[in-house]
Design a protein around this motif. Structure first.
Motif, PDB file in Angstrom:
ATOM      1  N   VAL A  82      39.870  43.825  40.537  1.00 31.76           N
ATOM      2  CA  VAL A  82      40.142  43.848  41.985  1.00 31.76           C
ATOM      3  C   VAL A  82      39.974  45.273  42.521  1.00 31.76           C
ATOM      4  O   VAL A  82      39.314  45.494  43.551  1.00 31.76           O
ATOM      5  CB  VAL A  82      41.560  43.317  42.276  1.00 31.76           C
ATOM      6  N   LEU A  85      36.352  46.177  42.567  1.00 30.33           N
ATOM      7  CA  LEU A  85      35.630  45.543  43.686  1.00 30.33           C
ATOM      8  C   LEU A  85      35.924  46.275  44.994  1.00 30.33           C
ATOM      9  O   LEU A  85      35.023  46.476  45.823  1.00 30.33           O
ATOM     10  CB  LEU A  85      36.025  44.076  43.809  1.00 30.33           C
ATOM     11  N   LEU A  86      37.186  46.676  45.172  1.00 25.90           N
ATOM     12  CA  LEU A  86      37.536  47.408  46.393  1.00 25.90           C
ATOM     13  C   LEU A  86      36.782  48.740  46.447  1.00 25.90           C
ATOM     14  O   LEU A  86      36.261  49.129  47.506  1.00 25.90           O
ATOM     15  CB  LEU A  86      39.049  47.652  46.443  1.00 25.90           C
ATOM     16  N   MET A  89      33.301  48.196  47.416  1.00 29.37           N
ATOM     17  CA  MET A  89      33.176  47.944  48.852  1.00 29.37           C
ATOM     18  C   MET A  89      33.189  49.256  49.636  1.00 29.37           C
ATOM     19  O   MET A  89      32.425  49.425  50.595  1.00 29.37           O
ATOM     20  CB  MET A  89      34.316  47.032  49.327  1.00 29.37           C
ATOM     21  N   GLY A 112      28.959  44.067  41.791  1.00 27.77           N
ATOM     22  CA  GLY A 112      29.978  43.025  41.899  1.00 27.77           C
ATOM     23  C   GLY A 112      29.885  42.030  40.754  1.00 27.77           C
ATOM     24  O   GLY A 112      30.886  41.710  40.113  1.00 27.77           O
ATOM     25  N   MET A 116      32.648  41.369  37.693  1.00 32.80           N
ATOM     26  CA  MET A 116      33.242  40.057  37.441  1.00 32.80           C
ATOM     27  C   MET A 116      32.906  39.556  36.030  1.00 32.80           C
ATOM     28  O   MET A 116      33.247  38.424  35.683  1.00 32.80           O
ATOM     29  CB  MET A 116      32.753  39.046  38.486  1.00 32.80           C
TER      30      MET A 116
END
Lengths: 158, 511
Positions: A82, A85-86, A89, A112, A116
């Protein structure tokens, strides 16, 4: 005495409401506006008061119900992907203007997928690159949206 | 009215709008099926696409997505016991046991028929109720609107608080606070911009909706992955027969009719919406059932599946009544539609009915069409759509993130928005972990500006005094209802505690 997470949340919101009210005093008023029944500061003042009162009651209420909260088990949650991913971004937001939509979006998707847990190059590149190509075509050719080329390429080219 | 229906019919049956209903239902079903992503996220993801369309088509697309998402939510409730949205939690009570018995096909078909009937019955009600209410609300003044908005916000907080009304009220206030960021609408001065140009226009509603729902929900699904066992995958592959026999239809028909009516009226109430409608209908049917049937509830009762399905779809249509006639959304989902309508330049409310009859009527007509599309197209497609669920999450999650980010970026072309989104997403995840409901925040944010405008107008009309609160009976009534909505849950909680204490005391005295 231990403080429950609800109490911490309540206290944070209390401080936030007070800070909000404090900054509301900074809002500029037009000459004579302070005599109006409602001006640009009225709503923020009311909201700040409401927020402070609600959070105060919330802290009091959670004092009484302390000990009934289920533990959150933060340790059992999948934090690394998480956070990664942030971060991706944020990086996407920073490079978008420099590398342009096509390159940065492809990089975003590849990163991404990789975060994952996807390792197969067939998926990493085989999904992201055609996807970006199709979106670029739809956006620029079908929907007529202008996508500015990356600033970096303009610098290098010009 | 007939003229209006005809206008709506001609707009809704235009090929492009029929296509929108179809796409909306299909995409909505798919997104709704993904565990964790609910109708609010589904609609938020579609908004950037609708900016390129005319308002009627846009709202038709979003309404289709809404039904689709609720239908998709029930599908994942039934197949994998993972409700896509809170409105379909109850569906899983009896739907999942049915799927485990190998009757997944039957459960899905029943859910579809119940949803269709619920949707259709409430669309008929909407057809009658909306214009009537719209003509009444034409006499409403600013003070009444202000009172109604306060009622809407309080009701949403009172109902959606997961048992904690204070948390929900705090979120509402936070939403209102966020709405004050940017230029003040009347005086034009900057508020809370801290000198940053990016904040002068305020925070865009799309950005907030995407960050608090689509992005946060997608990341939460990574944070707390749900494990679906092999049995669930088996249920997805072998749906079994989709046919219901005559006796079963006889058994559930009255249940569906009752639940549809109940659902519609619950949906009309501000703040209640699909979730409460589903719970109420389920409880109501269980109380009505005979003792023998009562035992079946929770173990795969057809009645227990039909009731919440009919009710949640009926409530979804019902929740359009306050949106279309008063311009006040009753739920998070209709709040986001209100935001979208405003950004198209349409002001929902009593004037919508007069100014944009094509939008007003075509939405209502497209509800019928949407229900038919769900029944005829989606039901046979369910085995294939459910296979889409097998698209690996490692591909799906980054795609959802990308859609959310680019959805906002391609409207503003401001990369600072992406950074603001990340900050709001982090906050939203923290709030979700602490069990703070986010729908009241969104509603507060969307209603904030209007609330202030109406308060300003009401104050100006009453010369700065607060007499507007009690001068008109209708305003006073609405304020009284608001007070009741806020005090009732607190009072009932206190009463229960008091009862417990006195009963406990009495029992100990007897001992």
């Amino acid at each position: 005495m231990t403080i429950s997470r609800d109490q911490i949340a309540g206290l944070v919101f209390l401080v936030f409401s007070l800070a909000y009210g404090f900054y509301a005093t900074d809002i500029a008023l037009l000459p004579g506006e302070e005599f109006e029944p409602i001006n640009a500061r009225t709503m923020p003042y009311v909201l700040s008061g409401l927020g402070a009162a609600l959070s105060f009651f919330f802290v009091l209420a959670s004092w009484r119900s302390a000990g009934t909260l289920k533990p959150l088990k933060l340790g059992l949650m999948a934090w690394p992907p998480v956070i990664a991913l942030l971060v991706v971004m944020v990086i996407y937001g920073l490079i978008l203007n420099w590398l342009g939509f096509v390159v940065s979006t492809a990089l975003f998707l590849i990163a991404g997928f990789r975060i994952m847990g996807e390792r197969r190059p067939k998926i990493l590149f085989g999904v992201s690159i055609p996807f970006v190509a199709i979106s670029w075509f739809c956006l620029t050719q079908l929907l007529d949206i202008y996508l500015a080329p990356g600033r970096l390429f303009s610098l290098l080219g010009g | 009215m007939l003229e209006g229906i005809l206008t709506g019919l001609s707009t809704a049956t235009m090929p492009v709008n029929l296509f929108m209903v179809f796409i909306g239902c299909f995409v909505g079903t798919f997104i709704g099926m993904l565990p964790g992503l609910g109708p609010i996220s589904a609609i938020a993801l579609m908004i950037p696409i609708t900016y390129g369309l005319d308002p009627a088509s846009g709202i038709i697309l979003m309404a289709g997505v809404y039904y689709g998402a609720i239908f998709g939510g029930s599908t994942s409730s039934i197949l994998i016991n993972a409700p896509g949205c809170s409105g379909t939690v109850v569906t899983a009570f009896d739907g999942y046991p049915l799927a485990q018995k190998g009757q997944a096909g039957k459960a899905l078909a029943l859910a579809a028929y119940a949803s269709f009937t619920g949707g259709t019955i409430s669309a008929v009600f909407l057809l009658v109720a909306a214009p009537a209410l719209a003509s009444v609300s034409l006499s409403f003044q600013s003070a009444d609107y202000f009172a109604l908005m306060v009622l809407g916000l309080s009701a949403v907080a009172a109902f959606s608080g997961k048992g904690n009304i204070l948390k929900a009220l705090m979120m509402t206030v936070l939403g209102l606070m966020i709405s004050t960021i940017g230029t003040d609408r009347s005086s034009g001065v900057d508020r809370f911009t801290f000198g940053r140009m990016d904040l002068v226009d305020g925070i865009s509603f799309l950005l907030l909706a995407m960050a608090t729902f689509a992005l946060a929900e997608a990341l939460m699904s990574v944070l707390k992955p749900e494990d679906n066992g092999e049995a669930d995958e088996d249920a997805m592959r072998n749906l079994g027969s989709m046919k219901l026999n005559k006796e079963e239809i006889k058994e559930v028909a009255p249940v569906i009719a009752r639940s549809s009516v109940l659902g519609f009226f619950v949906g009309v109430l501000p703040g209640a919406g699909a979730t409460i409608a589903a719970f109420l209908a389920y409880g109501f049917e269980r109380n009505l059932a005979k003792a023998k049937e009562k035992l079946k509830f929770g173990l795969g009762s057809l009645k227990g599946l039909a009731a919440p399905e009919a009710a949640n779809n009926a409530a979804s249509s019902g929740s359009f009544v306050p949106l279309l006639t008063l311009g006040i959304p009753g739920s998070g989902t209709t709040a986001i539609m209100l935001g979208a309508l405003i950004s198209y330049g349409i002001q929902p409310g009593p004037r919508l009915f007069l100014d944009n009859p094509e939008v007003f009527w075509s939405v209502i007509i497209s509800m019928y069409v949407g229900n038919i599309v769900l029944l005829i197209l989606n039901l046979p497609l369910i085995p294939y759509i459910s296979r889409l669920l097998a698209v690996p999450r490692q591909v799906l999650v980054p795609m959802i993130l990308l859609f959310s980010i680019t959805g906002v970026y391609l409207v503003s072309f401001n990369s600072a928005d992406i950074l603001i989104m990340v900050i709001i997403t982090v906050l939203a995840i923290v709030l979700r972990l602490l069990d703070f409901p986010l729908a009241p925040l969104l509603l507060g944010f969307i209603l904030g500006g209007m609330l202030e405008d109406n308060l300003r107008r009401a104050l100006l009309i009453s010369d700065g005094g607060y007499s507007f609160i009690w001068e008109r009976p209708i305003t006073l009534t609405i304020f009284c209802i608001t007070l009741f909505v806020l005090v009732a849950p607190l009072a009932s909680g206190m009463w229960k505690k008091y009862r417990k204490k006195t009963v406990g005391y009495g029992a100990s005295m007897q001992e």
